[in-house]
Write a protein that holds these residues in place. Structure first.
Motif, PDB file in Angstrom:
ATOM      1  N   VAL A  76       0.864  -1.181   0.000  1.00 45.19           N
ATOM      2  CA  VAL A  76       0.000   0.000   0.000  1.00 45.19           C
ATOM      3  C   VAL A  76       0.901   1.232   0.000  1.00 45.19           C
ATOM      4  CG1 VAL A  76      -1.832   1.223   1.192  1.00 45.19           C
ATOM      5  CG2 VAL A  76      -1.737  -1.281   1.315  1.00 45.19           C
ATOM      6  N   ARG A  77       0.901   1.953  -1.134  1.00 42.07           N
ATOM      7  CA  ARG A  77       1.733   3.150  -1.274  1.00 42.07           C
ATOM      8  C   ARG A  77       0.964   4.390  -0.822  1.00 42.07           C
ATOM      9  NH1 ARG A  77       3.354   0.168  -5.893  1.00 42.07           N
ATOM     10  NH2 ARG A  77       5.578  -0.244  -5.861  1.00 42.07           N
ATOM     11  N   PHE A  78       1.722   5.343  -0.258  1.00 41.24           N
ATOM     12  CA  PHE A  78       1.150   6.603   0.201  1.00 41.24           C
ATOM     13  C   PHE A  78       1.920   7.750  -0.428  1.00 41.24           C
ATOM     14  CE2 PHE A  78       0.245   3.536   3.483  1.00 41.24           C
ATOM     15  CZ  PHE A  78      -1.053   3.823   3.852  1.00 41.24           C
ATOM     16  N   ALA A  79       1.215   8.846  -0.720  1.00 40.02           N
ATOM     17  CA  ALA A  79       1.886  10.067  -1.156  1.00 40.02           C
ATOM     18  C   ALA A  79       2.647  10.630   0.036  1.00 40.02           C
ATOM     19  CB  ALA A  79       0.863  11.088  -1.652  1.00 40.02           C
ATOM     20  N   LYS A  80       3.808  11.211  -0.222  1.00 45.55           N
ATOM     21  CA  LYS A  80       4.608  11.782   0.864  1.00 45.55           C
ATOM     22  C   LYS A  80       4.250  13.251   1.094  1.00 45.55           C
ATOM     23  CE  LYS A  80       9.190  11.081   2.627  1.00 45.55           C
ATOM     24  NZ  LYS A  80      10.487  10.522   2.373  1.00 45.55           N
ATOM     25  N   LYS A  81       3.846  13.948   0.034  1.00 45.35           N
ATOM     26  CA  LYS A  81       3.516  15.370   0.121  1.00 45.35           C
ATOM     27  C   LYS A  81       2.160  15.611  -0.505  1.00 45.35           C
ATOM     28  CE  LYS A  81       8.316  16.804  -0.058  1.00 45.35           C
ATOM     29  NZ  LYS A  81       9.337  17.564  -0.749  1.00 45.35           N
ATOM     30  N   GLU A  84      -3.028  14.723   0.302  1.00 47.79           N
ATOM     31  CA  GLU A  84      -3.201  13.329   0.737  1.00 47.79           C
ATOM     32  C   GLU A  84      -1.899  12.757   1.291  1.00 47.79           C
ATOM     33  OE1 GLU A  84      -6.154  11.552   0.506  1.00 47.79           O
ATOM     34  OE2 GLU A  84      -7.053  13.466  -0.054  1.00 47.79           O
ATOM     35  N   GLY A  85      -0.892  13.617   1.488  1.00 46.57           N
ATOM     36  CA  GLY A  85       0.436  13.154   1.875  1.00 46.57           C
ATOM     37  C   GLY A  85       0.565  12.739   3.326  1.00 46.57           C
ATOM     38  N   VAL A  86       1.361  11.705   3.551  1.00 40.58           N
ATOM     39  CA  VAL A  86       1.694  11.212   4.882  1.00 40.58           C
ATOM     40  C   VAL A  86       3.218  11.300   4.999  1.00 40.58           C
ATOM     41  CG1 VAL A  86       1.561   9.271   6.470  1.00 40.58           C
ATOM     42  CG2 VAL A  86      -0.260   9.627   4.798  1.00 40.58           C
ATOM     43  N   PRO A  87       3.740  12.204   5.843  1.00 43.30           N
ATOM     44  CA  PRO A  87       5.185  12.444   5.881  1.00 43.30           C
ATOM     45  C   PRO A  87       6.043  11.234   6.255  1.00 43.30           C
ATOM     46  CG  PRO A  87       4.013  14.174   7.053  1.00 43.30           C
ATOM     47  CD  PRO A  87       3.024  13.119   6.721  1.00 43.30           C
ATOM     48  N   ASP A  88       5.618  10.438   7.230  1.00 43.75           N
ATOM     49  CA  ASP A  88       6.396   9.250   7.580  1.00 43.75           C
ATOM     50  C   ASP A  88       5.457   8.124   7.989  1.00 43.75           C
ATOM     51  OD1 ASP A  88       6.254   9.149  10.691  1.00 43.75           O
ATOM     52  OD2 ASP A  88       6.856  11.211  10.278  1.00 43.75           O
ATOM     53  N   LEU A  89       5.953   6.889   7.850  1.00 40.92           N
ATOM     54  CA  LEU A  89       5.109   5.711   8.052  1.00 40.92           C
ATOM     55  C   LEU A  89       5.599   4.801   9.180  1.00 40.92           C
ATOM     56  CD1 LEU A  89       4.726   4.689   4.290  1.00 40.92           C
ATOM     57  CD2 LEU A  89       3.074   5.922   5.686  1.00 40.92           C
ATOM     58  N   ARG A  90       6.519   5.266  10.002  1.00 37.36           N
ATOM     59  CA  ARG A  90       7.120   4.366  10.987  1.00 37.36           C
ATOM     60  C   ARG A  90       6.158   3.889  12.068  1.00 37.36           C
ATOM     61  NH1 ARG A  90      12.188   7.368  13.043  1.00 37.36           N
ATOM     62  NH2 ARG A  90      10.682   9.038  12.937  1.00 37.36           N
ATOM     63  N   HIS A  91       5.169   4.695  12.440  1.00 33.75           N
ATOM     64  CA  HIS A  91       4.270   4.342  13.539  1.00 33.75           C
ATOM     65  C   HIS A  91       2.867   4.147  12.978  1.00 33.75           C
ATOM     66  CE1 HIS A  91       7.521   5.471  16.185  1.00 33.75           C
ATOM     67  NE2 HIS A  91       7.627   6.598  15.512  1.00 33.75           N
ATOM     68  N   PHE A  92       2.410   2.907  12.927  1.00 33.22           N
ATOM     69  CA  PHE A  92       1.108   2.638  12.331  1.00 33.22           C
ATOM     70  C   PHE A  92       0.389   1.533  13.096  1.00 33.22           C
ATOM     71  CE2 PHE A  92       4.255   0.061  10.209  1.00 33.22           C
ATOM     72  CZ  PHE A  92       3.672  -1.185  10.142  1.00 33.22           C
ATOM     73  N   TYR A  93      -0.932   1.497  12.913  1.00 31.15           N
ATOM     74  CA  TYR A  93      -1.776   0.475  13.514  1.00 31.15           C
ATOM     75  C   TYR A  93      -2.736  -0.022  12.439  1.00 31.15           C
ATOM     76  CZ  TYR A  93      -5.637  -1.563  16.123  1.00 31.15           C
ATOM     77  OH  TYR A  93      -6.621  -2.404  16.580  1.00 31.15           O
TER      78      TYR A  93
END
Length: 119
Positions: A76-81, A84-93
């Motif tokens: 599942v890819r996310f936009a970074k900017k 709809e951007g998500v800056p970082d993905l390290r903490h997820f549930y």
């Protein structure tokens, strides 16, 4: 509760020593766009399959590895900017395979993502 309130929770550190004992090795082949490690991997069981979910900084994605089939099941890819951007993905549930919460420490925001079956 907003993201700042989550960061401000008072946590207590135990005085007891803990450790992990290796019980086995998971051997899953990865392609050249995958990472072979994750700082914060998550185990997710949807009742039909067992997944190891990792944040892939190379693709700015969350990768779902099926532990029974020993292969990448979903990326599942996310936009970074952008809006709809998500800056970082390290903490997820992972609530379920269609709904994920991501806590961005760099921006102090909590994102929720409704995924489409085609992702």
């Amino acid at each position: 509760m907003n993201a700042q309130q989550l960061f401000d929770l008072q946590n207590q550190v135990s005085n007891r020593a803990c450790g992990l004992k290796v019980s086995g090795v998971i051997d899953i082949p990865v392609d050249s766009t995958s990472l072979n490690y994750s700082l914060y991997p998550v185990y997710y069981d949807d009742g039909a399959a067992h997944y190891l979910v990792t944040a892939n900084a190379n693709q700015h994605s969350l990768d779902f590895y099926d532990l029974d089939k020993r292969q990448l099941a979903r990326r599942v890819r996310f936009a970074k900017k952008g809006p709809e951007g998500v800056p970082d993905l390290r903490h997820f549930y992972v609530k379920n395979l269609d709904f994920i919460f991501i806590l961005s420490r760099s921006s102090g925001q909590l994102f929720s993502s409704m995924l489409k079956a085609a992702d």
